[in-house]
Scaffold this motif. Structure first.
Motif, PDB file in Angstrom:
ATOM      1  N   LEU A 148     -34.376  49.450   2.077  1.00 51.81           N
ATOM      2  CA  LEU A 148     -33.753  50.463   1.219  1.00 51.81           C
ATOM      3  C   LEU A 148     -34.564  51.762   1.202  1.00 51.81           C
ATOM      4  CD1 LEU A 148     -31.730  51.274  -1.096  1.00 51.81           C
ATOM      5  CD2 LEU A 148     -33.374  50.257  -2.683  1.00 51.81           C
ATOM      6  N   ILE A 149     -35.831  51.660   0.862  1.00 50.28           N
ATOM      7  CA  ILE A 149     -36.655  52.866   0.704  1.00 50.28           C
ATOM      8  C   ILE A 149     -37.137  53.366   2.068  1.00 50.28           C
ATOM      9  CG2 ILE A 149     -38.668  53.868  -0.466  1.00 50.28           C
ATOM     10  CD1 ILE A 149     -38.458  51.395  -2.435  1.00 50.28           C
ATOM     11  N   ASP A 198     -39.809  46.604  11.734  1.00 53.09           N
ATOM     12  CA  ASP A 198     -39.186  45.673  10.790  1.00 53.09           C
ATOM     13  C   ASP A 198     -38.949  44.342  11.478  1.00 53.09           C
ATOM     14  OD1 ASP A 198     -37.351  44.526   8.666  1.00 53.09           O
ATOM     15  OD2 ASP A 198     -37.505  46.566   7.922  1.00 53.09           O
ATOM     16  N   LEU A 258     -44.701  41.111  10.273  1.00 48.47           N
ATOM     17  CA  LEU A 258     -46.007  41.576   9.782  1.00 48.47           C
ATOM     18  C   LEU A 258     -47.081  40.499   9.872  1.00 48.47           C
ATOM     19  CD1 LEU A 258     -44.692  43.571   6.721  1.00 48.47           C
ATOM     20  CD2 LEU A 258     -46.205  44.531   8.475  1.00 48.47           C
ATOM     21  N   LEU A 311     -44.410  49.779   3.992  1.00 52.41           N
ATOM     22  CA  LEU A 311     -43.424  49.355   2.982  1.00 52.41           C
ATOM     23  C   LEU A 311     -42.923  47.939   3.221  1.00 52.41           C
ATOM     24  CD1 LEU A 311     -43.286  52.586   2.988  1.00 52.41           C
ATOM     25  CD2 LEU A 311     -40.974  52.301   2.142  1.00 52.41           C
ATOM     26  N   TYR A 340     -45.408  37.577  -6.274  1.00 53.33           N
ATOM     27  CA  TYR A 340     -45.185  38.937  -5.777  1.00 53.33           C
ATOM     28  C   TYR A 340     -46.241  39.902  -6.334  1.00 53.33           C
ATOM     29  CZ  TYR A 340     -42.703  43.445  -5.293  1.00 53.33           C
ATOM     30  OH  TYR A 340     -42.345  44.738  -5.003  1.00 53.33           O
ATOM     31  N   LYS A 375     -49.430  41.962  -4.430  1.00 53.86           N
ATOM     32  CA  LYS A 375     -49.532  43.425  -4.421  1.00 53.86           C
ATOM     33  C   LYS A 375     -50.862  43.894  -5.022  1.00 53.86           C
ATOM     34  CE  LYS A 375     -45.489  44.736  -2.671  1.00 53.86           C
ATOM     35  NZ  LYS A 375     -45.285  45.665  -1.557  1.00 53.86           N
ATOM     36  N   VAL A 406     -36.407  50.081  -8.069  1.00 52.94           N
ATOM     37  CA  VAL A 406     -35.825  51.169  -7.274  1.00 52.94           C
ATOM     38  C   VAL A 406     -34.348  50.857  -7.006  1.00 52.94           C
ATOM     39  CG1 VAL A 406     -35.959  52.453  -5.103  1.00 52.94           C
ATOM     40  CG2 VAL A 406     -38.058  51.709  -6.249  1.00 52.94           C
TER      41      VAL A 406
HETATM   42  N1  LIG Z   1     -36.933  47.892  -4.505  1.00 52.44           N
HETATM   43  C1  LIG Z   1     -37.716  47.886  -5.576  1.00 52.44           C
HETATM   44  O1  LIG Z   1     -37.238  47.829  -6.711  1.00 52.44           O
HETATM   45  C2  LIG Z   1     -39.225  47.961  -5.411  1.00 52.44           C
HETATM   46  C3  LIG Z   1     -40.012  48.053  -6.577  1.00 52.44           C
HETATM   47  C4  LIG Z   1     -41.395  48.084  -6.445  1.00 52.44           C
HETATM   48  C5  LIG Z   1     -41.982  48.078  -5.191  1.00 52.44           C
HETATM   49  N2  LIG Z   1     -41.195  47.991  -4.085  1.00 52.44           N
HETATM   50  C6  LIG Z   1     -41.848  47.924  -2.786  1.00 52.44           C
HETATM   51  O2  LIG Z   1     -41.357  48.929  -1.930  1.00 52.44           O
HETATM   52  C7  LIG Z   1     -41.317  48.442  -0.576  1.00 52.44           C
HETATM   53  C8  LIG Z   1     -39.944  48.663   0.004  1.00 52.44           C
HETATM   54  O3  LIG Z   1     -38.994  47.997  -0.807  1.00 52.44           O
HETATM   55  P1  LIG Z   1     -37.421  48.055  -0.541  1.00 52.44           P
HETATM   56  O4  LIG Z   1     -36.756  48.171  -1.856  1.00 52.44           O
HETATM   57  O5  LIG Z   1     -37.117  49.051   0.510  1.00 52.44           O
HETATM   58  O6  LIG Z   1     -37.197  46.572  -0.053  1.00 52.44           O
HETATM   59  P2  LIG Z   1     -36.338  46.032   1.173  1.00 52.44           P
HETATM   60  O7  LIG Z   1     -36.294  44.555   1.007  1.00 52.44           O
HETATM   61  O8  LIG Z   1     -35.046  46.762   1.252  1.00 52.44           O
HETATM   62  O9  LIG Z   1     -37.250  46.444   2.405  1.00 52.44           O
HETATM   63  C9  LIG Z   1     -38.361  45.689   2.812  1.00 52.44           C
HETATM   64  C10 LIG Z   1     -38.302  45.596   4.316  1.00 52.44           C
HETATM   65  O10 LIG Z   1     -39.396  44.770   4.757  1.00 52.44           O
HETATM   66  C11 LIG Z   1     -38.923  43.987   5.830  1.00 52.44           C
HETATM   67  N3  LIG Z   1     -39.712  42.763   5.963  1.00 52.44           N
HETATM   68  C12 LIG Z   1     -39.745  41.686   5.156  1.00 52.44           C
HETATM   69  N4  LIG Z   1     -40.545  40.747   5.644  1.00 52.44           N
HETATM   70  C13 LIG Z   1     -41.055  41.230   6.818  1.00 52.44           C
HETATM   71  C14 LIG Z   1     -41.954  40.733   7.785  1.00 52.44           C
HETATM   72  N5  LIG Z   1     -42.493  39.508   7.654  1.00 52.44           N
HETATM   73  N6  LIG Z   1     -42.249  41.501   8.839  1.00 52.44           N
HETATM   74  C15 LIG Z   1     -41.701  42.737   8.989  1.00 52.44           C
HETATM   75  N7  LIG Z   1     -40.840  43.260   8.104  1.00 52.44           N
HETATM   76  C16 LIG Z   1     -40.523  42.520   7.024  1.00 52.44           C
HETATM   77  C17 LIG Z   1     -37.481  43.647   5.475  1.00 52.44           C
HETATM   78  O11 LIG Z   1     -36.719  43.302   6.609  1.00 52.44           O
HETATM   79  C18 LIG Z   1     -37.004  44.941   4.809  1.00 52.44           C
HETATM   80  O12 LIG Z   1     -36.338  45.781   5.736  1.00 52.44           O
HETATM   81  C19 LIG Z   1     -41.731  46.968  -0.642  1.00 52.44           C
HETATM   82  O13 LIG Z   1     -43.072  46.866  -0.264  1.00 52.44           O
HETATM   83  C20 LIG Z   1     -41.558  46.613  -2.101  1.00 52.44           C
HETATM   84  O14 LIG Z   1     -42.442  45.589  -2.491  1.00 52.44           O
HETATM   85  C21 LIG Z   1     -39.834  47.955  -4.163  1.00 52.44           C
END
Ligand SMILES: NC(=O)c1ccc[n+]([C@@H]2O[C@H](COP(=O)([O-])OP(=O)(O)OC[C@H]3O[C@@H](n4cnc5c(N)ncnc54)[C@H](O)[C@@H]3O)[C@@H](O)[C@H]2O)c1
Length: 320
Positions: free
Chosen positions: A11-12, A31, A53, A74, A142, A146, A172
């Motif tokens: 998403l982000i 990804d 990762l 991310l 989680y 972090k 988010v």
């Molecule tokens: N969305 C929220 O509300 C929120 C809140 C606080 C922090 N965050 C942090 O922001 C970051 C981005 O979040 P987001 O909302 O875009 O989440 P998201 O789930 O949409 O994106 C995370 C991405 O990481 C990839 N991923 C997961 N496991 C993986 C692996 N083993 N190897 C490679 N890629 C992998 C997923 O395919 C995904 O595209 C994350 O680190 C999350 O912890 C998000």
């Protein structure tokens, strides 16, 4: 020179990639899962690397090949999947972050920007205001992963001179979010109303939780990255999101301004409420992010919902 975004199809991360492309930057996205429609219209301007990762060789190869001036890290597992599968969360979030930092060290990548979470704060906070110095004692897998990554980043900064910087995002919100987390009802209520589908909001109408629009979240990372090194004193910054914090009932009222017939019901989930009830009455102070690198959220609740629907209308393909 280029930018590498791990979790770049998320998403982000995908919004951050679009913003960097718009600025004319060369962008690499790494990804585990490639979702081609995320970059409809800018396909040729983003280079994709499919890698886990947890696989150090792949991360080394990706960092060597892209040779970025900055890594936006991310990629990771969010709250509910991490708690459901702690072993995978350890491999992805903890070991994955170690791999990214170690690759940065070995290939002389000067800067790593990391996305942490307000879930690093526990539920035993004594003060009504949480700020950058509040004790981080999470009760979830989680949050624990972090906290470790924030500390690891600080270690790499001190020992190896990597310019590590991090934000702690609140919940988010944005279109096309696929990953469930404890506050996902905010995004899914908005989205289900657009598709005319019923949705049960799993908290009480009075529940308040801090939310941030995904465009503001991506923009915060660009602002943090661009700040001069001497401005970065706190290193890991809490972001509070939209102020004042809205309740779930206020969210529904704002959605109904666009879709008066939206079928949104409240069906509080005891487990989710146990979590949310402990943080009610708490507010978040993100003044240091404002002072040190100029952070301020641009979207209000109404502005966020209007833009969310605009995005779904104009770029529906991207978010399916
Ligand atoms: N969305 C929220 O509300 C929120 C809140 C606080 C922090 N965050 C942090 O922001 C970051 C981005 O979040 P987001 O909302 O875009 O989440 P998201 O789930 O949409 O994106 C995370 C991405 O990481 C990839 N991923 C997961 N496991 C993986 C692996 N083993 N190897 C490679 N890629 C992998 C997923 O395919 C995904 O595209 C994350 O680190 C999350 O912890 C998000």
């Amino acid at each position: 020179m280029s930018f590498l975004i791990t979790g770049g199809y998320g998403l982000i991360g995908s919004e951050l990639a679009r913003m960097l492309v718009k600025k004319g930057e060369k962008v690499w996205v790494l990804d585990k899962w490639i979702v081609p429609q995320r970059f409809t219209g800018i396909e040729g301007k983003v280079t994709s690397l499919q890698a886990d990762l947890g696989n150090f060789s792949k991360i080394l190869e990706a960092v060597k090949e892209s040779s970025p001036k900055v890594i936006f890290h991310l990629g990771g597992m969010l709250s509910l999947p991490s708690n459901a599968d702690p072993q995978s969360a350890l491999a992805t979030n903890v070991v994955g972050t170690y791999h990214v930092l170690e690759a940065a060290r070995l290939f002389d990548i000067p800067k790593v920007i990391f996305t942490s979470t307000i879930a690093t704060y526990g539920l035993d906070i004594q003060k009504p205001v949480i700020n950058d110095f509040t004790l981080q004692r999470p009760i979830t897998m989680y949050g624990s992963t972090k906290v470790f990554c924030e500390l690891l980043g600080r270690f790499y900064k001190t020992k190896y001179g990597i310019d590590f910087r991090a934000v702690r995002f609140p919940s988010v919100i944005g279109p096309g979010a696929k990953t469930a987390h404890i506050s996902i009802y905010n995004a899914w209520a908005v989205e289900k109303a657009f598709y005319g589908e019923p949705y049960d909001i799993f908290v009480t109408p009075e529940t308040r939780c801090p939310v941030l629009y995904f465009k503001d979240a991506a923009r915060s990372l660009l602002l943090l990255e661009a700040a001069p090194a001497e401005a970065i004193q706190t290193v890991c910054y809490l972001l509070a999101g939209i102020k004042p914090m809205n309740s779930a009932a206020e969210l529904v009222a704002a959605i109904r301004k666009h879709f008066p017939q939206a079928i949104l019901n409240f069906k509080p989930d005891p487990l989710a409420m146990e979590f949310h009830s402990k943080s009610q009455g708490t507010t978040y102070d993100d003044s240091l992010a404002g002072k040190e690198w100029g952070w301020k959220a641009e979207y209000s609740l109404e502005g966020m919902i209007a833009n969310f629907y605009e995005e779904l209308k104009v770029n529906l393909e991207r978010y399916r």
